[in-house]
Design a protein around this motif. Structure first.
Motif, mmCIF file in Angstrom:
data_model
loop_
_atom_site.group_PDB
_atom_site.id
_atom_site.type_symbol
_atom_site.label_atom_id
_atom_site.label_comp_id
_atom_site.label_asym_id
_atom_site.label_seq_id
_atom_site.Cartn_x
_atom_site.Cartn_y
_atom_site.Cartn_z
ATOM 1 N N THR A 1 0.826 -1.209 0.000
ATOM 2 C CA THR A 1 0.000 0.000 0.000
ATOM 3 C C THR A 1 0.861 1.260 0.000
ATOM 4 O OG1 THR A 1 -0.222 -0.235 2.421
ATOM 5 C CG2 THR A 1 -2.032 -1.052 1.048
ATOM 6 N N LEU B 1 -8.945 -1.245 5.681
ATOM 7 C CA LEU B 1 -8.947 -1.571 4.254
ATOM 8 C C LEU B 1 -10.367 -1.888 3.783
ATOM 9 C CD1 LEU B 1 -7.029 -1.930 1.826
ATOM 10 C CD2 LEU B 1 -6.866 -4.349 2.434
ATOM 11 N N ILE C 1 -7.066 3.783 -1.571
ATOM 12 C CA ILE C 1 -5.889 3.359 -0.811
ATOM 13 C C ILE C 1 -5.055 4.556 -0.369
ATOM 14 C CG2 ILE C 1 -3.728 2.061 -0.872
ATOM 15 C CD1 ILE C 1 -6.230 0.312 -0.781
ATOM 16 N N LEU D 1 -4.376 4.799 3.699
ATOM 17 C CA LEU D 1 -3.078 5.138 4.276
ATOM 18 C C LEU D 1 -3.157 6.251 5.327
ATOM 19 C CD1 LEU D 1 -0.760 4.857 1.142
ATOM 20 C CD2 LEU D 1 -0.808 3.338 3.131
#
Length: 317
Positions: free
Chosen positions: A192, A264, A282, A287
């Motif tokens: 990621t 996620l 993402i 993040l």
């Protein structure tokens, strides 16, 4: 019907009913001026959001059903009490730290959440069912207290954080399970973070300059992009620094996996709910949320586990 199955089904139905009432009844109403809670939900996507609530609960049920003989799934009066305490604590502390004071550069409303340590700890200490309720219901009420309205799919993601943190109980070999969790978490963290560097142009939609009429004209910060690597490194360090204290190492390691997979789940759901691209979900959401969470987990979860162990020793339990 088996009593354990019956209790788990009752638990899932209660959570589903709570979300249903908050989304379709309270969420459809305009909050009164000065109201303490704001349960509003975007009604144009409320059905799709509820679908992801169902998916999250289905994931929990499948995990239970595949390991239903394990004692981790016991749900009695003790667990119900801890659910209520955990959800209340998470709601209050989420409200205290959420909002505009500790905002992380991101695609949507993401803030620093040291309170994430609460569902991680409650999942570790009292099992996956307690962890799920603490994270999911606590986050819903925390969002309502904050006043921004509800994002039910993110609440379910928070529930999965606590749920997975408690799944260490399903594995007889703590050390082996922790090593596996470290490998999985490390791989996800690296992949990621790599997406962040490939997609550096993702906009920080929380950047604004009112005087010049600028909105969203800034990239996601480097901190938001690499925080997950920093968090993983800290958790890795805690895992081996506390190798003589398996409880601390287990709580932090499994809490890390719960955080990565739970957040996620929430971020990916916004691909369908908000129309984000995979990269945007993402880089712009996962993040900035999961990375700082890991840093807080590495610092705060050991403190909670040590304090809880000390309390148990003093009470003779």
């Amino acid at each position: 019907m088996d009593k354990k199955l019956q209790n788990v089904l009752i638990f899932l139905i209660v959570v589903l009913a709570l979300f249903g009432v908050m989304m379709f009844v309270l969420g459809a109403q305009e909050p009164a001026e000065g109201a303490l809670f704001n349960f509003s939900v975007d009604q144009s996507s409320v059905v799709l959001r509820f679908v992801f609530v169902l998916i999250g609960l289905a994931i929990a049920f499948v995990a239970y059903y595949m390991t239903k003989e394990n004692k981790a799934w016991e749900v009695g009066t003790r667990e119900v009490v801890w659910m209520a305490i955990g959800a209340a604590l998470y709601a209050v502390f989420s409200w205290l730290f959420n909002g505009t004071v500790f905002v992380v550069p991101s695609l949507s409303q993401v803030s620093l959440r040291p309170a994430i340590a609460i569902p991680m700890f409650f999942g570790f200490a009292f099992g996956p069912v307690v962890g799920f309720f603490t994270g999911a219901v606590g986050n819903m009420f925390g969002d309502a207290l904050t006043g921004f309205g509800l994002s039910p799919q993110w609440s379910i993601g928070n529930g999965l954080v606590g749920f997975i943190a408690g799944m260490w109980m399903l594995f007889p070999d703590k050390k082996k399970s922790m090593d596996t969790v470290l490998y999985i978490s490390g791989a996800l963290a690296v992949l990621t973070a790599l997406l962040f560097f490939i997609n550096r142009g993702e906009a920080n939609m929380l950047f604004f300059d009112v005087d010049n009429g600028i909105f969203g004209d800034q990239q996601i910060s480097l901190f938001a992009g690499i925080a997950i690597l920093v968090g993983f490194a800290l958790v890795f360090g805690v895992r081996y620094f506390f190798k003589s204290n398996e409880d601390v190492a287990t709580a932090v390691t499994w809490g890390m996996l719960g955080n990565i997979l739970g957040i996620l789940f929430a971020a990916l759901s916004d691909i369908w709910i908000n129309g984000f691209s995979f990269a945007a979900a993402i880089v712009g959401e996962f993040l900035p949320a999961a990375g700082p969470n890991l840093i807080f987990a590495a610092i705060l979860v050991p403190m909670l586990v040590v304090a809880y162990a000390s309390t148990r020793r003093q009470s003779g339990r």
